[in-house]
Design a protein around this motif. Structure first.
Motif, PDB file in Angstrom:
ATOM      1  N   UNK A 343       1.008  -1.233   0.169  1.00 35.72           N
ATOM      2  CA  UNK A 343      -0.023  -0.167   0.163  1.00 35.72           C
ATOM      3  C   UNK A 343       1.102   1.300   0.035  1.00 35.72           C
ATOM      4  N   UNK A 344       0.108   2.342  -0.533  1.00 33.00           N
ATOM      5  CA  UNK A 344       0.940   3.619  -0.384  1.00 33.00           C
ATOM      6  C   UNK A 344       0.114   4.600   0.512  1.00 33.00           C
ATOM      7  N   UNK A 345       0.844   5.451   1.123  1.00 34.40           N
ATOM      8  CA  UNK A 345       0.145   6.606   2.098  1.00 34.40           C
ATOM      9  C   UNK A 345      -1.012   7.540   1.449  1.00 34.40           C
ATOM     10  N   UNK A 401       2.348   8.277   8.153  1.00 30.45           N
ATOM     11  CA  UNK A 401       3.797   7.402   8.159  1.00 30.45           C
ATOM     12  C   UNK A 401       4.635   8.106   7.053  1.00 30.45           C
ATOM     13  N   UNK A 402       4.034   8.415   5.764  1.00 29.91           N
ATOM     14  CA  UNK A 402       4.829   8.942   4.666  1.00 29.91           C
ATOM     15  C   UNK A 402       5.984   9.882   5.267  1.00 29.91           C
ATOM     16  N   UNK A 432       4.725  10.592  -5.653  1.00 32.75           N
ATOM     17  CA  UNK A 432       4.355   9.864  -4.287  1.00 32.75           C
ATOM     18  C   UNK A 432       3.877   8.629  -4.361  1.00 32.75           C
ATOM     19  N   UNK A 433       3.345   8.212  -5.240  1.00 32.66           N
ATOM     20  CA  UNK A 433       2.755   6.805  -5.362  1.00 32.66           C
ATOM     21  C   UNK A 433       3.800   5.979  -5.838  1.00 32.66           C
ATOM     22  N   UNK A 513       3.225   2.440   7.479  1.00 30.88           N
ATOM     23  CA  UNK A 513       2.023   3.274   7.074  1.00 30.88           C
ATOM     24  C   UNK A 513       0.750   2.859   8.249  1.00 30.88           C
ATOM     25  N   UNK A 514       0.045   3.971   8.479  1.00 30.18           N
ATOM     26  CA  UNK A 514      -0.795   3.732   9.615  1.00 30.18           C
ATOM     27  C   UNK A 514      -1.367   2.653  10.068  1.00 30.18           C
TER      28      UNK A 514
END
Lengths: 730, 152
Positions: A343-345, A401-402, A432-433, A513-514
């Protein structure tokens, strides 16, 4: 000048020990460094780093942690104000720069309140104590005849004096000994435990709030960087001809890769007079890359590999009882394999930082969760000293978290140094992604035995996932013990329990990440437990409460205890609020999940429908027990937000890599939940006098498994991998 | 030279006519309340009103905005102000970054529809992503504004 001496003398809070062991307030000599002692400060009363009372009664309180929607700029100062008996309407909040004098500022791990509740109370109590002493001196009365109330010191005779009118005397006083401080009875709290509106609410809605991307400095250049599609690939050569033709593009420079965990990835930077020109210039670059080792990373193939690794013996990290015997004696064996993607933020504000390097000095403005790490990295890169580096923390347009990884700060510093001007590095959404620190991909294998009565006698949990440690130490191929989380600290009363880790080398940067590792573990454990309930022919709620079993303390050596009674309690309340036993409309079903993370207990019950093959979540009933609550509204908001975050990853969250390059690039192929998909969230907070525990993250891990468990009731299918779009359910 | 009329004020700027309105507003004129989120018209963070219609300013070239009235979050409009009050009252924002775009989208909705249904609210707000997940409060704040307007 006398006053300066007194201010200097006040910095004496040498160390404040904490249950969590985190904070040292190192201000032995001076509260403010010399450059901060400006003439206008001389009229103020600065009993400690966090409190500045002015003679007009206005009160400035410092927020040392980063604001990213977590509410810390409201909650932390409100703790000081409450203990100080200050009037909240007289308070303004100042953001602390990145400086170890504030103690740990790393705003992640759901620990701001957990770490700072007691220290902030001490800051308030100390200020109040000095104001009481000041009033007692002014009135020539004993201190025990004085008390504080709403920005006034009162005397038993009925006279009173405003805080501001005591500044002149208070600033000449010695600070009281920490052990002499007295604290309010919690029943007298005015702000703690109540609803407080964000101190930034008006700025947000008026468009006046300054995020990292909003920083403007005269002569500042805008910078966009093209990075190698494959992680850790480098620039072989580049042609800048076309890029330089774009109006506004001024210069093209190469950014070196800095081989540190939070170092710059490196690439080619476009220096421009506006952001758009920088973005356009980046598109026009022609770059040849050295793709290097990670170019063979294909996430589909990789998933097969790590899945194989959980289907064979791994490194044993827990082995309680005799799992082989339990499996041999079982009346039923159940096995399942879970697979979850990267996953990404995707915070709404992309990573952005502005830096101005002048000689060996540097000033930074950044939306960062970790200003001290940023400072350390800048010091290291510029080969300078901490006193020459200032990290200003802007508001963060989301973090998740990013922004715990200040690689983009270093990029801005490099760019500013190379061009000799202030530089603002702005990532595109695609950057970003495609170039983040990814939430880990994971495979998990769970196997359990049931006896004739349907009791779980053995539980094997084997997982393989690239570790966050791989970002910090090269060559790491197994998850760390810290990443065993709930797999090891399983809150179920099972006699035979074994945990193993399978091999999983990393091919992208892995990061927090969260809710981090609780996403995969919370998912597998909650779905598997539900599966066992079905196999045992029991109601999932009743089965789960029995599985957790008798009240007991897990991890008894930990400073904050894991109490299974509190875990069952949140689940019971959620079931009551949802009316678990009630009959739902046709095509609707409840699913449940309960999870302990960041020292907090969260249960969610979701009401899901499956109509024409499509899933819809109608209601989420979340209950959290996070100990003492500071701002009730923030806790509710965080549970609402965590549910949406959990829904996004359940429905859509999936990052894939092909030939080392991330395939997704923007919100069309990395979808985030939208308003029409948002269910109603009903939050209850358990009243508690226990130590405060995490809030920002623990609401996330329960959402995905609760939804999957509800879907099973509707179509009899158990979905072991996410997102649900892969199953055509959304 | 291109003339943009933003919040009732004229700005004459000398940049490429292809420049998206977003970057002219932010980097050239210096109004930073309008946000960059995706650059592709996918997230709504950059929404402004162009002659009272909501547009994603990250994909509208300034040449298309010339001669039209632009309202940003810093501007004044009756519905915007009422919505801002509700947003504060219900403590809608978490990180706050997407909220200017949310408020512009909600303003456009109430400008055209005094009494939107839940579905109409969804339809008007579907283009605006909030990663913090404040959707429930956004809906409540819009409904509160509608109710207050009815009462007054």
């Amino acid at each position: 000048m006398n006053t300066i001496k007194n201010i200097s003398r006040r910095g004496f809070v040498k160390s404040i020990g904490l249950a969590s062991g985190g904070l040292i307030l190192a201000c032995n000599t001076s509260i403010f460094s010399d450059k901060e002692i400006k003439p206008e400060n001389l009229i103020n009363f600065n009993p400690n780093l966090f409190v500045q009372l002015n003679s007009d009664g206005s009160l400035t309180l410092v927020a040392s942690r980063s604001e990213m929607g977590n509410g810390v700029r409201t909650s932390l100062p409100s703790i000081i104000a409450d203990e100080m008996d200050a009037d909240w309407t007289r308070v303004s909040v100042k953001q602390g720069t990145g400086d170890s004098k504030y103690g740990d500022q790393n705003t992640d791990g759901s620990r701001s309140i957990r770490y700072l509740f007691d220290p902030m109370r001490k800051m308030g109590a100390m200020a109040k104590s000095m104001l009481i002493t000041a009033a007692s001196q002014k009135w020539q009365v004993p201190t025990n005849e004085c008390s504080a109330e709403n920005h006034f010191i009162l005397h038993s005779s009925g006279k009173k004096i405003g805080f501001g009118d005591l500044v002149e005397i208070a600033k000449t006083l010695k600070t009281p000994d920490e052990n002499s401080l007295t604290f309010k009875d919690p029943k007298d709290y005015k702000y703690i435990g109540k609803h407080l509106r964000s101190v930034d609410a008006e700025d947000y809605v008026l468009g006046k709030a300054t995020f990292g991307i909003d920083k403007k400095i005269p002569n500042m250049k805008y910078v966009a960087i093209e990075r190698c599609p494959v992680t850790f690939g480098t620039v072989k050569s580049f042609d800048k001809t076309e890029a330089l033709k774009i109006p506004g593009v001024e210069k093209i420079i190469e950014i070196p890769r800095i081989e540190r965990p939070f170092g710059a990835l490196g690439g080619v930077a476009v220096i421009a007079s506006n952001t758009w020109a920088a973005f356009k210039g980046k598109e026009a670059l022609k770059i040849e890359w050295n793709l290097k080792d990670n170019q063979n990373y294909n996430s589909d193939k990789y998933m097969n590999e790590i899945t194989k690794n959980v289907h064979k013996n791994g490194k044993v990290i827990k082995d309680k009882g005799n799992i082989n015997k339990a499996f041999k004696d079982a009346s039923k064996i159940i096995e399942s394999t879970f697979q979850l993607p990267h996953l990404i933020h995707a915070p709404m504000e992309v990573p952005t930082a502005t830096a101005w390097v002048q000689g060996d000095k540097c000033e930074v403005w950044a939306s960062t969760q970790t200003p001290q790490s940023a400072r350390k990295e800048v010091v290291e890169y510029l080969k300078t000293t901490e006193d020459k580096v200032t990290i200003n923390v802007t508001l963060l347009g989301g973090g998740f978290g990013r922004k715990s990884k200040p690689d983009y700060v270093i990029e801005a510093v490099i760019a500013s140094k190379l061009i000799g001007a202030p530089a603002q590095v702005v990532w595109t959404r695609e950057d970003e992604i495609k170039h983040g620190y990814y939430h880990t991909v994971s495979a998990q294998y769970l196997k359990a035995s049931l006896n004739k009565k349907g009791k779980v006698t053995g539980w094997l949990h084997r997982f393989a996932l690239p570790s966050i440690s791989s970002t910090f130490v090269s060559g790491v191929e197994y998850a760390s013990s810290g990443e065993s989380g709930a797999a090891t600290n399983l809150p179920f009363n099972i006699e035979n329990h074994k945990v193993e880790i399978g091999k999983a080398p990393a091919h992208v940067r892995i990061g927090w990440l969260r809710s981090v590792i609780n996403i995969p573990h919370g998912f597998a454990i909650n779905v598997f437990a539900d599966e066992l309930a079905y196999e045992a022919k029991k109601d999932p709620l009743e089965f789960r409460l029995n599985l957790i079993g008798e009240d007991r303390i897990l991890m008894p050596k930990a400073k904050i205890k894991f109490n299974t009674a509190r875990l069952k309690n949140v689940l019971k309340i959620a079931a009551k609020n949802a009316e678990w036993d009630k009959e739902l409309p046709n095509g609707h079903a409840f699913g449940l999940a309960v999870h302990y993370s960041f020292f907090s207990y969260v249960a969610s019950i979701v009401e899901v429908s499956l109509i024409n093959g499509k899933v819809k979540v109608h209601n989420i009933f979340t209950v959290i027990d996070c100990g003492i609550v500071v701002n009730r509204d923030t806790v509710i908001a965080q549970m609402e937000g965590a549910a949406m975050f959990g829904l996004s990853l359940t429905y859509y969250g999936k990052i894939t890599a092909k030939d080392g390059a991330i395939e997704q690039g923007n919100f069309h192929d990395y979808k985030i939940l939208r308003i029409n998909e948002a269910p109603k969230i009903h939050v209850e907070i358990v009243e508690s006098t226990e130590n405060p525990s995490g809030v920002g993250e623990p609401g996330v891990p329960v959402i995905a498994p609760a939804i999957v468990n509800a879907i099973f009731k509707l179509n009899g299918k158990r979905y072991y991998n996410l997102p649900l779009t892969d199953h055509d359910l959304v | 030279m291109i003339t943009l009329s933003i919040n009732g004020e004229k700005h004459i700027i000398d940049v490429s006519p292809e420049m998206p309105l977003l970057w002219a507003i932010r980097d050239i004129i210096g109004l930073t309340g309008t946000k960059y989120g995706c650059g592709k018209g996918l997230c709504g963070s950059c929404k402004v009103l162009l002659d009272n219609s909501p547009v994603q300013s990250c994909i509208i070239p300034i040449s298309a905005a010339q001669g039209k009235e632009i309202l940003t979050i810093e501007g004044e409009s009756k519905n915007l102000q009422l919505l801002q009050e509700s947003w504060v009252e219900l403590n809608v924002p978490q990180c706050g970054f997407c909220q200017p775009g949310q408020l512009i989208a909600a303003t456009a909705l109430l400008d055209k529809n005094e009494n939107p249904s839940d579905t109409e609210i969804d339809d008007a707000m579907i283009g605006n992503i909030c990663r913090c997940g404040t959707y429930q409060r956004i809906k409540k704040a819009i409904n509160r504004t509608v109710q207050l307007k009815k009462q007054s």
